[in-house]
Design an enzyme around this catalytic site. Structure first.
Site, PDB file in Angstrom:
ATOM      1  N   HIS A 167       0.826  -1.207   0.000  1.00  0.00           N
ATOM      2  CA  HIS A 167       0.000   0.000   0.000  1.00  0.00           C
ATOM      3  C   HIS A 167       0.863   1.260   0.000  1.00  0.00           C
ATOM      4  O   HIS A 167       0.590   2.222  -0.726  1.00  0.00           O
ATOM      5  CB  HIS A 167      -0.912   0.014   1.235  1.00  0.00           C
ATOM      6  CG  HIS A 167      -2.061  -0.935   1.156  1.00  0.00           C
ATOM      7  ND1 HIS A 167      -1.896  -2.301   1.130  1.00  0.00           N
ATOM      8  CD2 HIS A 167      -3.413  -0.706   1.118  1.00  0.00           C
ATOM      9  CE1 HIS A 167      -3.086  -2.876   1.069  1.00  0.00           C
ATOM     10  NE2 HIS A 167      -4.017  -1.947   1.066  1.00  0.00           N
ATOM     11  N   HIS A 211       1.657  -3.350   9.189  1.00  0.00           N
ATOM     12  CA  HIS A 211       3.075  -3.216   8.859  1.00  0.00           C
ATOM     13  C   HIS A 211       3.865  -2.596  10.004  1.00  0.00           C
ATOM     14  O   HIS A 211       3.312  -1.883  10.845  1.00  0.00           O
ATOM     15  CB  HIS A 211       3.262  -2.355   7.601  1.00  0.00           C
ATOM     16  CG  HIS A 211       2.808  -3.013   6.349  1.00  0.00           C
ATOM     17  ND1 HIS A 211       3.502  -4.040   5.746  1.00  0.00           N
ATOM     18  CD2 HIS A 211       1.707  -2.808   5.579  1.00  0.00           C
ATOM     19  CE1 HIS A 211       2.853  -4.425   4.666  1.00  0.00           C
ATOM     20  NE2 HIS A 211       1.769  -3.701   4.541  1.00  0.00           N
TER      21      HIS A 211
END
Length: 242
Positions: A167, A211
């Site tokens: 992303h 993340h």
């Protein structure tokens, strides 16, 4: 090339500030990071998630075409070349990301939390097929009062490895391309908005437990490098005259 590197180095630093600051304060994702505002970051992160990322890409393509073909001859040719550059840069970034993910096999922060919370190993989790991982998350969290249902569903859709962040790679690539291909003086609102969007994507990946900071750092560096290659071809094909 030296000029465009100088032109983008400040933005590179802006993007790196987020993960470096998180590392500096030694922050690690835990469910207590969630609050009522976190869901807003979920909707932001969805703009870079499949299938909404396709719509986002189309919007950027139309925007670049509109701004780069003004008062231009051979508009159709220029539009085609813009499409080639965007597709090539985005695909190459995602291929690089996928190769690195498969080689490093780094578990996501939420997976590490689940392994401690429910006494399972991350090796076991990732030994399951993707549908089985999604089902495991559903089983473990269906009655959870800690993890909201919308986040559980998001995790079920993204059960792959963590390093690097796809992303972040996606959003910062568009930000770097906007800076390299468009004139900041003429399009400062567009460029500033894209940079802000990319920063919010970074924050969303951290806040949603998807993340760690190092995932973002590598994604940003990859995005910068592949965008520079895209700029070289944009200049070679006279899409930009800088």
């Amino acid at each position: 090339m030296r000029f465009v590197i100088k032109k983008t180095i400040a933005t590179l630093a802006i993007f790196l500030v987020v993960p470096l600051f998180i590392i500096a304060i030694n922050w690690h994702w835990l469910p207590d990071s969630l609050d009522n505002k976190t869901e807003y970051f979920f909707w932001i992160t969805e703009t870079a998630s499949y299938p909404w990322a396709i719509i986002t890409s189309i919007i950027f393509f139309i925007l670049f075409c509109a701004l780069l073909t003004k008062r231009s001859d051979h508009v159709l040719k220029k539009i085609t070349l813009i499409w080639v550059i965007l597709v090539s840069v985005l695909l190459s970034g995602q291929i690089i990301k996928s190769i690195i993910k498969s080689q490093t096999a780094e578990p996501r922060p939420y997976v590490l939390w689940m392994t401690k919370e429910f006494n399972i190993s991350d090796q076991y989790f990732y030994s399951l097929s993707k549908p089985e991982r999604a089902e495991k998350i559903h089983q473990l969290l269906k009655d959870s009062t800690v993890i909201p249902r919308w986040l559980s569903k998001h995790w079920q859709n993204e059960t792959g490895y963590s390093f690097p962040s796809g992303h972040t790679l996606f959003s910062t690539t568009f930000a770097f391309l906007a800076i390299m291909l468009l004139s900041f003086r003429r399009h400062y609102f567009v460029i500033t908005s894209v940079i802000l969007w990319a920063v919010l994507i970074e924050l969303s990946r951290l806040l949603l437990g998807m993340h760690s900071p190092k995932d973002l750092i590598l994604a940003i560096i990859i995005a910068w490098c592949i965008s520079l290659i895209g700029y070289v071809y944009a200049r070679k094909w006279h899409i930009v005259d800088k």
